[in-house]
Motif scaffolding. Structure first.
Motif, short mmCIF file in Angstrom:
data_model
loop_
_atom_site.label_atom_id
_atom_site.label_comp_id
_atom_site.label_asym_id
_atom_site.label_seq_id
_atom_site.Cartn_x
_atom_site.Cartn_y
_atom_site.Cartn_z
N CYS A 54 0.82 -1.20 0.00
CA CYS A 54 0.00 0.00 0.00
C CYS A 54 0.87 1.26 0.00
CB CYS A 54 -0.94 0.01 1.21
SG CYS A 54 -2.12 -1.35 1.18
N ILE A 55 0.46 2.23 -0.79
CA ILE A 55 1.23 3.46 -0.95
C ILE A 55 1.47 4.16 0.36
CG2 ILE A 55 1.15 5.78 -1.98
CD1 ILE A 55 -0.53 4.52 -4.28
N TRP A 56 0.44 4.22 1.21
CA TRP A 56 0.53 4.99 2.46
C TRP A 56 0.92 4.13 3.66
CZ3 TRP A 56 -2.90 1.92 4.60
CH2 TRP A 56 -4.05 1.55 3.90
N CYS A 57 1.36 2.92 3.44
CA CYS A 57 1.71 2.02 4.55
C CYS A 57 2.78 2.66 5.44
CB CYS A 57 2.24 0.70 4.00
SG CYS A 57 2.73 -0.47 5.30
N ASP A 58 2.54 2.61 6.76
CA ASP A 58 3.51 3.18 7.70
C ASP A 58 4.35 2.12 8.39
OD1 ASP A 58 1.53 2.09 9.26
OD2 ASP A 58 1.10 3.91 10.42
N THR A 59 4.23 0.88 7.95
CA THR A 59 5.06 -0.20 8.51
C THR A 59 5.70 -1.00 7.37
OG1 THR A 59 3.10 -1.63 8.67
CG2 THR A 59 3.74 -0.40 10.66
N LYS A 60 6.32 -0.30 6.44
CA LYS A 60 6.93 -0.96 5.29
C LYS A 60 8.06 -1.91 5.71
CE LYS A 60 5.70 2.72 2.06
NZ LYS A 60 6.17 3.77 1.12
N TYR A 61 8.61 -1.68 6.88
CA TYR A 61 9.67 -2.56 7.39
C TYR A 61 9.15 -3.96 7.70
CZ TYR A 61 7.55 -1.06 11.81
OH TYR A 61 6.66 -0.78 12.83
N SER A 62 7.83 -4.13 7.71
CA SER A 62 7.27 -5.45 7.99
C SER A 62 6.83 -6.19 6.72
CB SER A 62 6.06 -5.32 8.93
OG SER A 62 4.98 -4.66 8.27
N TRP A 63 7.12 -5.62 5.56
CA TRP A 63 6.66 -6.23 4.31
C TRP A 63 7.33 -7.57 4.03
CZ3 TRP A 63 6.62 -1.67 0.23
CH2 TRP A 63 5.50 -0.85 0.47
N HIS A 64 8.62 -7.68 4.34
CA HIS A 64 9.38 -8.85 3.90
C HIS A 64 9.60 -9.82 5.07
CE1 HIS A 64 10.04 -6.73 0.16
NE2 HIS A 64 10.47 -5.69 0.84
N LYS A 65 9.10 -11.02 4.89
CA LYS A 65 9.13 -12.02 5.96
C LYS A 65 10.52 -12.26 6.50
CE LYS A 65 8.42 -16.34 4.81
NZ LYS A 65 7.74 -17.59 4.42
N TYR A 66 11.48 -12.41 5.61
CA TYR A 66 12.81 -12.82 6.05
C TYR A 66 13.62 -11.68 6.68
CZ TYR A 66 11.58 -17.00 3.51
OH TYR A 66 10.93 -18.12 3.08
N GLU A 67 13.03 -10.50 6.74
CA GLU A 67 13.67 -9.42 7.49
C GLU A 67 13.25 -9.45 8.95
OE1 GLU A 67 13.11 -5.66 5.63
OE2 GLU A 67 14.12 -6.25 3.77
N GLY A 68 12.32 -10.36 9.28
CA GLY A 68 11.91 -10.55 10.66
C GLY A 68 12.76 -11.60 11.35
N LYS A 69 12.40 -11.91 12.59
CA LYS A 69 13.08 -12.96 13.35
C LYS A 69 12.13 -14.13 13.52
CE LYS A 69 16.07 -9.87 16.07
NZ LYS A 69 16.45 -9.45 17.44
N LEU A 70 12.67 -15.34 13.41
CA LEU A 70 11.87 -16.54 13.57
C LEU A 70 11.83 -16.91 15.04
CD1 LEU A 70 10.30 -18.49 11.76
CD2 LEU A 70 12.35 -19.92 11.62
N LEU A 71 10.65 -16.80 15.65
CA LEU A 71 10.52 -17.02 17.09
C LEU A 71 9.48 -18.09 17.39
CD1 LEU A 71 10.41 -13.32 18.43
CD2 LEU A 71 12.41 -14.80 18.19
N THR A 72 9.72 -18.84 18.47
CA THR A 72 8.73 -19.81 18.95
C THR A 72 7.66 -19.07 19.75
OG1 THR A 72 9.87 -20.21 21.04
CG2 THR A 72 10.54 -21.56 19.14
N ILE A 73 6.57 -19.76 20.04
CA ILE A 73 5.52 -19.16 20.86
C ILE A 73 6.06 -18.79 22.23
CG2 ILE A 73 3.33 -19.61 22.03
CD1 ILE A 73 2.46 -21.23 19.61
N GLU A 74 6.89 -19.65 22.78
CA GLU A 74 7.47 -19.39 24.10
C GLU A 74 8.35 -18.13 24.07
OE1 GLU A 74 7.43 -22.34 22.57
OE2 GLU A 74 5.90 -23.26 23.87
N GLU A 75 9.09 -17.96 23.00
CA GLU A 75 9.94 -16.77 22.87
C GLU A 75 9.09 -15.51 22.72
OE1 GLU A 75 13.99 -18.56 20.82
OE2 GLU A 75 12.20 -18.25 19.56
N ILE A 76 8.00 -15.65 22.00
CA ILE A 76 7.09 -14.51 21.84
C ILE A 76 6.49 -14.11 23.18
CG2 ILE A 76 4.88 -13.77 20.83
CD1 ILE A 76 5.58 -15.57 18.41
#
Length: 212
Positions: A36-58
């Motif tokens: 989306c053009i006006w998205c304010d969380t573009k840093y969350s667009w790409h999955k592999y830029e995140g961290k892989l966490l378990t439910i317990e870690e979350i």
């Protein structure tokens, strides 16, 4: 073991929608199929830029004293969040899912989730979707980002009519990128009153008070 691609986890207040002002844990999942053009969380667009966490870690990263948790994104329904929601519910959390409405949640998830905050995309997002909620209105409420009030409100009215939506479920909010945010909020309110529309106008509270 269930793992999730996570962009960030934090605690703040819910800044928008029917639960505006409510203290909440936020679990932002990484990965989105929209741009989306006006998205304010573009840093969350790409999955592999995140961290892989378990439910317990979350769970170890959220505030245990707050039993209201928002799962957002990105688009959270791209991942199988049922086990995460089941765990949160087992700890007596109220769970809110923020979603674009382009992916229908499975029946079991719908039974567990307390609030579905659905943000259908108007053409101001860069997309034109044909939504179908007429036969299955699973949203708790709908939030629309308004950039050009006259044009955008026409699209909102059309969405409500085509999907037979209760107008009380519709929330309008100005584009958060606007540097004159309070003025844009006032202008939107004035136009809604002038047109006699039955929709609610609400701010993004975090824009006003300066929190995440």
């Amino acid at each position: 073991m269930n793992k999730y691609w996570i962009s960030e986890i934090f605690t703040s207040i819910q800044g928008e929608g029917e639960v505006i002002g409510t203290p909440s844990n936020f679990i932002r999942l990484a990965g989105c199929h929209l741009r989306c053009i006006w998205c304010d969380t573009k840093y969350s667009w790409h999955k592999y830029e995140g961290k892989l966490l378990t439910i317990e870690e979350i769970l170890s990263k959220i505030n245990v004293n707050i039993h209201f948790t928002t799962i957002t994104g990105g688009e959270p329904l791209l991942q199988d969040i049922l086990p995460l929601v089941e765990t949160l519910k087992s700890y007596n959390h109220t769970v809110l899912i923020e979603t674009s409405g382009t992916i229908k949640p499975p029946a079991k998830l719908r039974e567990l989730v307390d609030i579905f905050s659905v943000s259908p995309k108007l053409s101001n997002s860069g997309y034109k979707f044909k939504y179908n909620f007429k036969d299955d209105d699973w949203a708790t409420y709908y939030k629309f980002v308004i950039v050009n009030p006259i044009k955008d409100l026409g699209e909102v009215v059309k969405f409500v009519e085509e999907n037979n939506i209760n107008p009380r479920k519709v929330i309008l909010q100005p584009d958060g990128r606007n540097r004159e945010y309070i003025k844009s909020l006032r202008d939107l309110t004035d136009i809604v009153l002038q047109l006699g529309l039955p929709f609610r106008v609400l701010p993004q509270l975090h824009r006003i008070i300066g929190v995440q």
